[in-house]
Motif scaffolding. Structure first.
Motif, PDB file in Angstrom:
ATOM      1  N   GLU A 110      -5.136   3.985  -0.693  1.00  0.00           N
ATOM      2  CA  GLU A 110      -4.135   2.914  -0.527  1.00  0.00           C
ATOM      3  C   GLU A 110      -3.600   2.898   0.905  1.00  0.00           C
ATOM      4  O   GLU A 110      -3.443   1.841   1.500  1.00  0.00           O
ATOM      5  CB  GLU A 110      -2.990   3.070  -1.512  1.00  0.00           C
TER       6      GLU A 110
ATOM      7  N   LYS B 293      -5.573   1.166   3.566  1.00  0.00           N
ATOM      8  CA  LYS B 293      -5.538  -0.296   3.567  1.00  0.00           C
ATOM      9  C   LYS B 293      -4.544  -0.863   4.573  1.00  0.00           C
ATOM     10  O   LYS B 293      -4.535  -2.059   4.822  1.00  0.00           O
ATOM     11  CB  LYS B 293      -5.189  -0.823   2.181  1.00  0.00           C
TER      12      LYS B 293
ATOM     13  N   PRO C  48       0.817  -1.226   0.000  1.00  0.00           N
ATOM     14  CA  PRO C  48       0.000   0.000   0.000  1.00  0.00           C
ATOM     15  C   PRO C  48       0.849   1.274   0.000  1.00  0.00           C
ATOM     16  O   PRO C  48       0.493   2.249  -0.672  1.00  0.00           O
ATOM     17  CB  PRO C  48      -0.822  -0.128   1.288  1.00  0.00           C
TER      18      PRO C  48
END
Length: 168
Positions: A164, A167, A145
Motif C-alpha cells: 500500500e 502506491k 494508502p
C-alpha cells in the motif's frame, strides 16, 4: 477570534483556557453550531466525553445538517466505548454530509473507529468506499494508502501494508 484563541489554547494543551474560550464563543454566538462543535472538541480532548457529546448534540440541535456535530457525537460515543452509538451517529452524519470532501473525512474517521474496535475488515471496506465517492477531492484520495497500510499493520499483514505504501 474566540474560536481561534480556543484552538490555540487547545494546541498548547491548555485545556481549561481552551474550554473557557469556546464557552465564551458559544455565549456570544448561541445560534452558531460551530461554537458548540469547537467546545465539544475541547471537552473531548480534556477527556470529558459526556460533556463533549452534549456540546456536539447542541450543535446538531442548532443545525440538523451540521455533519461535524454527528462526527463529534460519534467520537464521544466511541471514547465512552459505546460503539453502537458511534455507528448510529456516523450513519446520521452520512445522511447530511453532502460535499464529497466532508463525506470522505467522516468515512475516514469511521474507518479508524472500526479499526480501534478491532474490525480491520470493516475498516478496509469503509476506506475502499471512500474511493467511490463521486467528485472526491484528490487530497482525500492521497492519504488512502497510508490509512490502508495502518489497517493492514493492525491486522499483521506487513507485506500488504508495504505494498500500500508503495502506491504513494
Amino acid at each position: 477570534a474566540l474560536n481561534m484563541l480556543g484552538y490555540a489554547m487547545l494546541q498548547q494543551g491548555r485545556m481549561p483556557e481552551a474550554i473557557d474560550a469556546f464557552q465564551r464563543y458559544a455565549a456570544v454566538m448561541p445560534q452558531e453550531p460551530n461554537a458548540q462543535d469547537s467546545l465539544g472538541d475541547a471537552l473531548l480532548a480534556a477527556g470529558r466525553y459526556a460533556d463533549a457529546e452534549a456540546a456536539f448534540r447542541k450543535a446538531v440541535e442548532i443545525s440538523p445538517t451540521f455533519w461535524n456535530g454527528y462526527e463529534g457525537i460519534a467520537c464521544a460515543k466511541f471514547y465512552q466505548r459505546d460503539f453502537a452509538g458511534a455507528r448510529e451517529a456516523f450513519e446520521n452524519g452520512r445522511k447530511v454530509a453532502n460535499r464529497p470532501g466532508d463525506r470522505a473525512t467522516l468515512e475516514a474517521v469511521a474507518a479508524f473507529e472500526a479499526l480501534a474496535e478491532d474490525k480491520p475488515a470493516d475498516a478496509m471496506k469503509i476506506l475502499d468506499a471512500i474511493e467511490q465517492i463521486p467528485s472526491i477531492p484528490p487530497d482525500r484520495l492521497a492519504v488512502l494508502p497510508i490509512a490502508r497500510a495502518l489497517v493492514l499493520l493492525h491486522a499483521r499483514q506487513m507485506r500488504d501494508a508495504l505494498s500500500e505504501l508503495d502506491k504513494m
